[in-house]
Design an enzyme around this catalytic site. Structure first.
Site, short mmCIF file in Angstrom:
data_model
loop_
_atom_site.label_atom_id
_atom_site.label_comp_id
_atom_site.label_asym_id
_atom_site.label_seq_id
_atom_site.Cartn_x
_atom_site.Cartn_y
_atom_site.Cartn_z
CG ASP A 11 -1.76 1.23 1.36
OD1 ASP A 11 -2.39 1.59 0.34
OD2 ASP A 11 -1.81 1.86 2.44
CB SER A 12 0.13 4.78 -0.62
OG SER A 12 -1.06 4.79 0.14
CB CYS A 74 -3.05 0.89 -2.42
SG CYS A 74 -3.14 2.64 -2.82
CD GLU A 153 -1.89 8.32 7.00
OE1 GLU A 153 -0.84 8.93 7.24
OE2 GLU A 153 -2.06 7.63 5.99
CB CYS A 185 -10.06 5.24 0.37
SG CYS A 185 -8.53 5.85 1.09
CG HIS A 187 -6.49 5.87 5.26
ND1 HIS A 187 -5.78 5.30 4.23
CD2 HIS A 187 -5.58 6.51 6.03
CE1 HIS A 187 -4.50 5.59 4.37
NE2 HIS A 187 -4.35 6.32 5.46
N1 DGL Z 1 -4.11 3.73 0.18
C1 DGL Z 1 -4.75 4.79 -0.58
C2 DGL Z 1 -5.99 4.23 -1.28
O1 DGL Z 1 -6.59 3.26 -0.86
C3 DGL Z 1 -5.11 5.97 0.28
C4 DGL Z 1 -3.94 6.78 0.77
C5 DGL Z 1 -3.20 7.49 -0.35
O2 DGL Z 1 -3.72 8.45 -0.95
O3 DGL Z 1 -2.09 7.08 -0.63
O4 DGL Z 1 -6.39 4.75 -2.28
#
Ligand code: DGL
Length: 272
Positions: A11-12, A74, A153, A185, A187
């Site tokens: 993931d990011s 992600c 976050e 997403c 989060h």
């Molecule tokens: N993990 C990203 C997503 O699910 C969200 C966080 C980001 O913008 O990197 O799209």
């Protein structure tokens, strides 16, 4: 292919831990190598080319760990990189978008589905495209919610500021009377209760993480790749890597997992 090899998840940043958590829950014997690109987060506001380049580097890194399958945990990277990368590697790779879209298409009664996600995910239109493949009569309303990730976050999961921002973001989806809402997403499942309060009890909230883990299990079973190892010790079963400060990642992971993780290792992802 070694069926006892780990599953690669990336993931990011920390958000993909909501997906890793679901894989751990559904497949408690499997080993996982998780990479969080904490130095280059957020992905949600970046271009397709950049996300594709980052994702390729991470896949190359995960390959050095001899993973047997990869999960792009992600939404933004799933939207921008899954299609290309799946043609470039010879192990199974899945993202979170198709599994999430499938559940939503099955769940809706009035055919109106809302999708919330990062700017990149919504701009890509991939949820809409895949939902339409399941049923072309579905009406899909997408809404980017860029402030949700930083709020999560910052730990503001139950906070009046988050409530107010969510109210504004979700206003239109409520008016349109969607009966199903995809939390598109990583989060957003963590502020599920805020979203639920605003959208009301009648709405079905879809968390793609659950269905992604179901899809992964099916693929591993079909390819005879489920592990034969039993009784692994959690601290040895999961390896975490990050591209920036390991401590912040560790704190976040420990706040959402039912056990404490080992300190993640920091690597220079640009080398891959
Ligand atoms: N993990 C990203 C997503 O699910 C969200 C966080 C980001 O913008 O990197 O799209």
């Amino acid at each position: 292919m070694d069926r006892n090899a780990p599953i690669g998840v990336f993931d990011s940043g920390v958000g993909g831990m909501t997906v890793a958590r679901e894989i751990m829950r559904q497949m408690p014997e499997e080993k996982i190598v998780y990479f969080g690109d904490t130095a280059r987060v957020p992905y949600g506001s970046k271009s397709k080319n950049t996300i594709l380049k980052y994702s390729r580097q991470i896949v190359r890194f995960l390959m050095t760990k001899n993973v047997k399958a990869i999960v792009i945990a992600c939404n933004t990277a799933s939207a921008f990189a899954l299609e290309e990368i799946s043609k470039e590697i010879d192990i199974p790779i899945i993202g979170v978008i198709k599994p999430g879209a499938k559940v939503a298409a099955d769940a809706t009664h009035n055919g109106k589905i809302g999708v919330i996600g990062t700017e990149g995910t919504i701009r890509s239109g991939l949820y809409t495209k895949i939902l339409k493949q399941f049923d072309e009569n579905l009406e899909i309303i997408g809404k980017a919610c860029p402030l949700f990730c930083p709020l999560v976050e910052e730990g503001m999961w139950h906070d009046s500021v988050t409530d107010e921002i969510a109210r504004r973001y979700l206003e239109q989806l409520k008016k349109e009377e969607v009966d199903t809402l995809i939390l598109g997403c990583t989060h957003y499942p963590l502020i599920r209760s805020t979203i639920r309060n605003i959208m009301g009890e009648g709405i079905q909230l879809v968390n793609p993480a659950y269905e992604t883990a179901v899809s992964l299990r099916r693929i591993l079973e079909w390819k005879d790749l489920t592990t034969e190892e039993h009784g692994n010790v959690k601290s040895q079963q999961y390896d975490f890597y990050v591209s920036d400060d390991p401590e912040k990642f560790q704190q976040f992971a420990n706040s959402i997992l039912p056990f404490e993780i080992n300190k993640p290792q920091q690597i220079n992802i640009e080398e891959f």
